[in-house]
Design a protein around this motif. Structure first.
Motif, PDB file in Angstrom:
ATOM      1  N   VAL A   1      48.048  54.683  35.286  1.00 33.42           N
ATOM      2  CA  VAL A   1      47.327  53.707  34.465  1.00 33.42           C
ATOM      3  C   VAL A   1      47.839  52.291  34.749  1.00 33.42           C
ATOM      4  N   GLU A   2      49.156  52.150  34.830  1.00 36.62           N
ATOM      5  CA  GLU A   2      49.703  50.821  35.107  1.00 36.62           C
ATOM      6  C   GLU A   2      49.353  50.363  36.523  1.00 36.62           C
TER       7      GLU A   2
ATOM      8  N   LEU B   1      41.865  56.480  30.885  1.00 37.78           N
ATOM      9  CA  LEU B   1      41.719  55.381  29.918  1.00 37.78           C
ATOM     10  C   LEU B   1      40.347  55.374  29.257  1.00 37.78           C
ATOM     11  N   LYS B   2      39.317  55.711  30.036  1.00 39.28           N
ATOM     12  CA  LYS B   2      37.971  55.634  29.472  1.00 39.28           C
ATOM     13  C   LYS B   2      37.639  56.848  28.619  1.00 39.28           C
TER      14      LYS B   2
ATOM     15  N   PRO C   1      41.677  58.183  26.043  1.00 37.91           N
ATOM     16  CA  PRO C   1      42.723  57.194  25.740  1.00 37.91           C
ATOM     17  C   PRO C   1      43.862  57.767  24.896  1.00 37.91           C
TER      18      PRO C   1
ATOM     19  N   TYR D   1      46.801  58.905  26.982  1.00 39.33           N
ATOM     20  CA  TYR D   1      47.653  57.784  27.408  1.00 39.33           C
ATOM     21  C   TYR D   1      48.551  57.333  26.252  1.00 39.33           C
TER      22      TYR D   1
ATOM     23  N   ILE E   1      52.738  57.316  26.023  1.00 38.19           N
ATOM     24  CA  ILE E   1      53.592  56.167  25.649  1.00 38.19           C
ATOM     25  C   ILE E   1      54.551  56.582  24.534  1.00 38.19           C
TER      26      ILE E   1
END
Lengths: 408, 446
Positions: A254-255, A303-304, A307, A310, A314
């Motif tokens: 993602v990053e 992400l889409k 989410p 993700y 974190i």
């Protein structure tokens, strides 16, 4: 000369020369990150902060070496420059992503190699080339001038044949930088607790090659003479090694998507007036290699569509960092093998499973912002990892272990 | 009575360009008036060169805190930045750095004559580059890329264009008074206006889709655009047609809105945390910086209070939210406050009970002078006299002269300018009624 690892030769036969990975900025040199999108297009007007610090101490970069495209991958392959083969056995790979610098150091063409690590990109090729490879804590070295792959995981690292060289370089480039907001002050005082954590043998056995496992047990036995060894639980192994690998892949992808957003062909490219519009698009857009494209597609999908996955990654990462911090409150570091086997052939490297297993023992260290060193010991590769800020303690212990082994 | 009617809802997203010395993440000059030469004022950071890291300019954070407290918002203890991704070419990094997850202000409020404006969030973000399109070329001018912006988002609390215009005027005045915006530049305050229309037929509600009108910087334009869009929406609703969710632009020459793009879903921005910028602890910055409390202190210097009286005043003030002093943008009300605290109260002309009541009224945001007067009158007849004293205080030109000279000699530049500005505006309001020549006052000031 075989050029599967060098992209640009800067200075030949310079005694204080060091090799630089293709994603660290050198003034007026083509820093291409082994990507077609930057090749012969990006010439930074500044040196990376770490390069400046080394130049001030009379070290000179003597070559820019190949790596995986944008440092994404663990086998040392880019669509632009192909694969980097092992200097000893051309059926094997050097590993990645800092493949070129490891090959250069192995061949004694540079006294050390300066690379970058996001999930073990220094330790993996260092281990496959039988070198000492050190990755400092996140924020210990300035990231200014390092083309970012995943901002929260990236760090500068270096490889050398001797641990003394590793420590010398650490003393020079571990410094705070006011231009890097994530830079932190690293304490140079060393506090030894003489206690080392290890994973349970039955957990490691499942994943290690028989030969590597046997040698690892020997080293562990030897270590217990000087250090108090504490074994972690099966749950710890699952949390630290298995869950982290998945979380690492999600977070780094993602990053990476975010960092590589700028390489969309709009800037850093020149249009050719003779081209038609569709030719221009074909030439300048969508020219990432296969590894990068896969990760970007994966990241966008996560992400889409998901989410929450993700967000969970974190959260897991924060918990992992806290958990390891408490584990290491009364211990110096975690001791474990770097790789599941000593060499990997080119054929093996094409198998997806090998790729996944390559960074399973190393990526968690980047997630917790910790420091780690790979050491060749007893003809296998082992690593000692510590929490953020413990860089000099880890280097001291590594140095002690090596000297004891040498004496015996 | 007609049971069928339309209900309008307006929400405003205002971008205020802060007048800091440098840009948000680099040391390039922050030119509030755009430089004439294209790409003259740029560096590796604001063009998004690979390998470069942002370096946060804390001056922008301080200005943001000022505005946030002036608008009565909750300020977070830790400020974190996020990345907002998009595909327009006006950002070198192809993403914008903004404080989406921890806005500098949340849940604020501002009392206007007809409506209480509630703020959803105040975010600090960087400006995008200017794109210049011609028939055969497309130029990106990075001069303003990376300039600090405050994005102020209100809830859909407005219903008429007059309310919107009053809000924007008050906001601009407030930013001017706080010295965070170059008010002489018309492009320093830009608004995006979100509108929707509800059609109510016999208590049944037909909700029209929301549209956004981008980049409005003239008040007359806003008024016209709102009138045009409301008429269009009402017509569509009457004809039972669908209103599309879209982003529009305003063409002032035609007096019409035009289609720009269909509105992106919020998820398309793919927000992720910005890891290149370490979280900022802003709690201690609030204490150390020039905050509204200190701002009040400057006004209070007016009367050169002695320590004892100062302490008593501060005790009283502790019951009050200090933001009120900035919150009051109407200059006559600020003047009123100065008068109450620094003159009457300290000369023991009102007692603590009365002062407390005034504070309570201010706290409830019932800041209307007449309202206070009425309430106080019920409590104490002598209050009328007290109000009278305040209003006649500056009628005597000799007193004015003395007062201004005192300000000129005893205060430094910034404070002096501010105080003189207050006085001029105050006189402009009250003097005509008192039949005193305003030009005469101005002569003294100069």
């Amino acid at each position: 000369m075989n050029k599967d690892y060098i992209s640009i030769i800067l200075k030949n036969d310079f005694p204080q020369g060091f090799a630089v990975k293709s994603n660290i900025c050198l003034k007026n040199q083509n820093i291409h990150c082994n990507s077609k999108i930057l090749f012969e297009k990006f010439f930074p007007q500044f040196n990376a902060k770490v390069i400046e610090l080394l130049l001030a101490k009379q070290f000179q970069p003597n070559m820019i070496c190949h790596a995986d495209e944008f440092a994404m991958g663990g086998i040392g392959y880019s669509d632009l420059h192909g694969i980097t083969l092992h200097p000893e056995n051309s059926n094997n790979i050097v590993g990645g992503s800092s493949s070129g610098i490891c090959k250069a150091v192995w061949k004694n063409e540079a006294i050390f190699g300066l690379g970058s690590s996001t999930g073990g990109s220094i330790r993996i090729p260092g281990a496959l080339c039988n070198l000492f490879a050190f990755e400092p804590s996140y924020g210990a070295c300035s990231r200014v001038g390092l083309v970012s792959f995943a901002s929260s995981l990236d760090k500068v690292g270096w490889v050398a044949k001797k641990i003394e060289t590793i420590i010398d370089v650490a003393n020079i480039i571990i410094q705070t930088d006011c231009n890097d907001m994530t830079s932190i002050e690293i304490s140079r005082s060393i506090t030894l607790k003489n206690k080392i954590l290890v994973f349970a043998d039955e957990d490691l056995q499942k994943y290690l090659n028989i030969e590597v496992f046997a040698k690892y047990l020997e080293i562990k036995k030897e270590l217990s003479k000087n250090y108090q060894i504490t074994t972690l639980t099966h749950q710890d192994f699952k949390t630290i090694i298995l869950t982290s690998s998945t979380n690492y892949f999600i977070l780094s992808s993602v990053e990476a998507m975010s960092s590589l957003q700028r390489f969309n062909g709009l800037r850093l490219n020149q249009s050719n007036p003779e081209q038609t519009f569709s030719q221009c698009l074909e030439e300048t857009r969508n020219i990432f290699g296969s590894q990068v494209t896969e990760r970007l597609a994966f990241a966008k999908k996560i992400l889409k569509k998901y989410p929450n996955i993700y967000a969970q990654a974190i959260q897991d990462r924060t918990l992992l960092k806290e958990y390891i911090s408490t584990l290491l409150e009364n211990a110096d570091g975690v001791f474990l093998p770097t790789l599941f086997k000593n060499s990997i052939s080119v054929l093996e490297s094409e198998i997806q499973e090998t790729n996944l297993k390559l960074d399973m023992f190393s990526s968690w260290v980047n997630l917790i912002h910790g420091c780690a060193i790979n050491m060749p010991l007893n003809s296998i590769q082992v690593q000692l990892t510590g929490k953020q800020g413990q860089d000099f303690t880890i280097l001291q212990i590594a140095s002690d272990i090596i000297s004891k082994y040498k004496n015996e | 009575m007609n049971n069928n009617f339309f209900k309008h809802k307006i929400g405003i997203e205002t971008h205020i360009r802060l007048n800091t010395k440098n840009k948000l993440f680099c040391s390039c000059e922050n030119n509030t008036t755009d430089a004439a030469i294209i790409n003259e004022n740029i560096c590796a950071i604001c063009t998004g060169t690979p390998g470069i890291l942002p370096n946060l300019n804390l001056e922008c954070v301080d200005m943001g805190i000022k505005l946030s407290s002036a608008l009565n918002c909750d300020i977070p203890k830790i400020l974190c930045f996020d990345r907002k991704h998009y595909d327009f070419p006006d950002m070198g990094k192809m993403r914008q750095t903004t404080t989406e997850s921890t806005p500098l202000g949340k849940n604020g409020g501002l009392q206007l004559s007809e409506v209480i404006v509630t703020f959803e969030k105040l975010a600090l973000e960087e400006d995008a580059a200017q794109t210049i399109k011609t028939a055969c070329s497309f130029t990106i001018n990075d001069n303003r890329a990376g300039s600090p912006l405050m994005e102020i988002t209100t809830s859909p609390c407005f219903s008429t264009s007059n309310q919107v215009i009053e809000y924007l005027k008050v906001l601009k005045n407030l930013c001017g008074a706080l010295k965070i915006v170059d008010t002489s530049n018309s492009s320093s305050v830009r608004s995006d206006i979100n509108i929707s229309v509800q059609y109510i037929i016999n208590k049944e509600i037909i909700q029209g889709e929301r549209v956004e009108i981008k980049n409005m910087n003239s008040l007359s334009g806003i008024k016209q655009a709102l009138a045009f869009e409301f008429a269009r929406h009402e017509q569509l609703l009457l004809e039972n047609k669908i209103i599309l969710r879209e982003t529009l632009g305003w063409n002032a020459t035609d007096g019409k809105t035009y289609f720009m793009r269909s509105k992106e879903e919020e998820n398309d921005y793919l927000f992720i945390p910005e890891y290149d910028i370490a979280p900022i602890n802003i709690e201690h910055r609030i204490i150390s910086q020039d905050n509204p409390f200190n701002f009040f202190f400057k006004i209070k210097e007016l009367e050169q209070l002695d320590e004892d009286r100062l302490n008593r005043l501060f005790d009283l003030l502790s019951i009050l939210d200090f933001n009120i002093f900035i919150f009051e943008t109407d200059i006559s009300k600020i003047k009123f406050l100065i008068d109450i605290f620094s003159i009457e109260f300290l000369q023991n002309k009102i007692n603590v009970k009365q002062a407390n009541l005034i504070f309570e009224l201010f706290k409830q945001k019932k800041t209307d002078l007449k309202q206070i007067k009425k309430n106080m009158h019920d409590l104490n007849e002598s209050f009328d006299l007290f109000m009278f004293n305040i209003e006649i205080k500056f009628i005597n030109l000799e007193l004015i002269k003395e007062f201004i000279m005192k300000i000129k000699t005893e205060h430094k530049d910034e404070t002096k300018d501010f105080l003189l500005k207050i006085i001029v505006q105050h006189f402009a309001k009250i003097l005509p009624n008192q039949k005193i020549n305003f030009t005469e006052v101005l002569q003294i000031l100069n």
